[in-house]
Design an enzyme around this catalytic site. Sequence first.
Site, PDB file in Angstrom:
ATOM      1  CB  CYS A  68      -0.926  -0.008   1.211  1.00 25.61           C
ATOM      2  SG  CYS A  68      -2.104   1.343   1.188  1.00 25.61           S
ATOM      3  CB  CYS A  72      -2.023   3.679   8.044  1.00 26.15           C
ATOM      4  SG  CYS A  72      -3.006   4.309   6.656  1.00 26.15           S
ATOM      5  CB  CYS A  75      -1.429  -0.389   8.222  1.00 27.89           C
ATOM      6  SG  CYS A  75      -2.217  -1.592   7.117  1.00 27.89           S
ATOM      7  CB  CYS A 112     -16.112  -7.302   6.450  1.00 24.03           C
ATOM      8  SG  CYS A 112     -17.495  -7.222   7.579  1.00 24.03           S
ATOM      9  CB  CYS A 143     -19.166  -4.931   4.991  1.00 23.36           C
ATOM     10  SG  CYS A 143     -18.279  -3.452   5.561  1.00 23.36           S
ATOM     11  CB  CYS A 203     -19.083  -0.048   8.788  1.00 22.83           C
ATOM     12  SG  CYS A 203     -17.993  -0.884   9.964  1.00 22.83           S
ATOM     13  NE  ARG A 275     -18.296  -5.562  13.445  1.00 24.70           N
ATOM     14  CZ  ARG A 275     -18.409  -4.758  12.393  1.00 24.70           C
ATOM     15  NH1 ARG A 275     -17.368  -4.145  11.904  1.00 24.70           N
ATOM     16  NH2 ARG A 275     -19.580  -4.588  11.815  1.00 24.70           N
TER      17      ARG A 275
HETATM   18  N1  SAM Z   1      -7.054   0.401   2.810  1.00 25.50           N
HETATM   19  C1  SAM Z   1      -8.344   0.758   3.282  1.00 25.50           C
HETATM   20  C2  SAM Z   1      -8.322   1.911   4.249  1.00 25.50           C
HETATM   21  O1  SAM Z   1      -7.307   2.088   4.938  1.00 25.50           O
HETATM   22  O2  SAM Z   1      -9.320   2.600   4.335  1.00 25.50           O
HETATM   23  C3  SAM Z   1      -9.110  -0.389   3.890  1.00 25.50           C
HETATM   24  C4  SAM Z   1      -8.388  -1.445   4.727  1.00 25.50           C
HETATM   25  S1  SAM Z   1      -7.702  -0.877   6.266  1.00 25.50           S
HETATM   26  C5  SAM Z   1      -6.631  -2.184   6.729  1.00 25.50           C
HETATM   27  C6  SAM Z   1      -9.086  -0.929   7.381  1.00 25.50           C
HETATM   28  C7  SAM Z   1      -8.917  -0.510   8.819  1.00 25.50           C
HETATM   29  O3  SAM Z   1      -8.283  -1.543   9.562  1.00 25.50           O
HETATM   30  C8  SAM Z   1      -8.064   0.687   9.136  1.00 25.50           C
HETATM   31  O4  SAM Z   1      -8.735   1.887   8.928  1.00 25.50           O
HETATM   32  C9  SAM Z   1      -7.796   0.492  10.618  1.00 25.50           C
HETATM   33  O5  SAM Z   1      -8.811   1.101  11.381  1.00 25.50           O
HETATM   34  C10 SAM Z   1      -7.844  -1.029  10.793  1.00 25.50           C
HETATM   35  N2  SAM Z   1      -6.519  -1.561  11.118  1.00 25.50           N
HETATM   36  C11 SAM Z   1      -5.500  -1.730  10.273  1.00 25.50           C
HETATM   37  N3  SAM Z   1      -4.396  -2.210  10.902  1.00 25.50           N
HETATM   38  C12 SAM Z   1      -4.734  -2.353  12.210  1.00 25.50           C
HETATM   39  C13 SAM Z   1      -4.031  -2.782  13.370  1.00 25.50           C
HETATM   40  N4  SAM Z   1      -2.761  -3.159  13.321  1.00 25.50           N
HETATM   41  N5  SAM Z   1      -4.679  -2.798  14.555  1.00 25.50           N
HETATM   42  C14 SAM Z   1      -5.979  -2.401  14.616  1.00 25.50           C
HETATM   43  N6  SAM Z   1      -6.693  -1.985  13.546  1.00 25.50           N
HETATM   44  C15 SAM Z   1      -6.087  -1.941  12.356  1.00 25.50           C
HETATM   45 FE1  SF4 Z   2      -3.055   1.082   3.242  1.00 23.71          FE
HETATM   46 FE2  SF4 Z   2      -3.166  -0.094   5.610  1.00 23.71          FE
HETATM   47 FE3  SF4 Z   2      -3.517   2.497   5.435  1.00 23.71          FE
HETATM   48 FE4  SF4 Z   2      -5.420   0.855   4.465  1.00 23.71          FE
HETATM   49  S1  SF4 Z   2      -4.785   1.067   6.597  1.00 23.71           S
HETATM   50  S2  SF4 Z   2      -4.595   2.694   3.487  1.00 23.71           S
HETATM   51  S3  SF4 Z   2      -4.129  -0.814   3.730  1.00 23.71           S
HETATM   52  S4  SF4 Z   2      -1.643   1.387   4.917  1.00 23.71           S
END
Ligand code: SAM
Ligand code: SF4
Length: 340
Positions: A68, A72, A75, A112, A143, A203, A275
């Site tokens: 990606c 974030c 992530c 989802c 979802c 959501c 949730r």
């Molecule tokens: N890439 C898209 C986005 O970021 O909108 C969708 C997938 S992203 C992985 C979805 C959500 O997963 C993130 O917004 C975050 O809230 C949650 N998430 C991701 N990594 C996480 C982690 N290590 N611990 C808890 N929640 C996490």
């Molecule tokens: Fe990319 Fe992870 Fe951020 Fe979603 S949460 S935009 S997958 S880096």
Amino acid sequence: MSQVVSFHPPAAPVTLPTDATWPVEDIIALFELPLNELLSRAQEAHKAHFPEGDVELATLISIKTGGCEEDCGYCSQSSHHETELKASKILPLDEILEAARAAKANGAIRFCMGASGRSPKERDMPKYEEIVRAVKALGLETCATLGMLREEQALRLKEAGLDYYNHNLDTSPEYYPSVITTRNYQERLDTLGRVRNAGLKVCCGGIIGMGESRRDRAGLLAQLANLNPYPNAVPINHLVPIAGTPLANVEPLDTFEFARTIAVARIIMPKARVRLSAGRESMSEAEQALCFMAGANSIFYGEKLLTTGNAEAEKDRALLKKLGLKIKEIEADHHHHDHD
Ligand code: SAM
Ligand code: SF4
Ligand code: DTB
């Protein structure tokens, strides 16, 4: 001699008109209540709006993983961090359907689908539409969480049979830039508006335990509660620390503060499915029970979240049974039950 134990309802009203706005200070005041008082207010709100008291089971799948471009800090899928994760293309439709059938057979009512990336590429849209259409045809609620959407993309997903779109605000507007720099809060809010306008259910929640302050947790909940209308579903994730990410070594959050966050979400968004999301693997059964007592009425169900593990389905079913919590069944027409 038998004794009647009476339950004293809280003096202050717990439900508010749907157009109420929540100042952050009022939300902080809820966080500061004695835990028993906060939990009893949350339970009042819960009982008033969910008399069945059932728990919704939603199964996750990562349909496109890793690589990606966003940064974030929590992530595993960001290419800005050195994690162990391998990137993959969009999964073939038959693999997704196999997982969806298994989820349904196991008792999940919603499937989802998560994809890595800032937003869906135009050339991938037909694939996503095909996937949504096919999963919906299995009789599951659908979802998706694919990142930022343009208006037309939201409409196309709705047209394909998508019920919910997940797009998290993650934290307060103030703390957001310390976690993510490649996009801003307003962009998240803009996508949420387009999702709502396309007729999709929203959501939207966040992650707790990223080193944010209580004021930030209250600030996130204020943003969510002040959306008009507030989200249909509110996932409260506990950070799952991932080696190689900037948040890998954040101090773990106190359990009671996490439960308080759930209780406050329940009180200020009484009709939402709150949730208890990521992070259950590191919680004891008693800690999870505390979250259900605080008003959580939905979980991610199945042995995997997106890239990390989750409790085994059998264990979760056993836990719900022990707690006497009913599992929500799929509704023939759920439009009458959800607030829109
Ligand atoms: N890439 C898209 C986005 O970021 O909108 C969708 C997938 S992203 C992985 C979805 C959500 O997963 C993130 O917004 C975050 O809230 C949650 N998430 C991701 N990594 C996480 C982690 N290590 N611990 C808890 N929640 C996490
Ligand atoms: Fe990319 Fe992870 Fe951020 Fe979603 S949460 S935009 S997958 S880096
Ligand atoms: C949400 O709020 N939590 C889910 C879902 N929406 C997409 C994701 C949790 C991810 C946990 C870390 C992982 O498995 O990568």
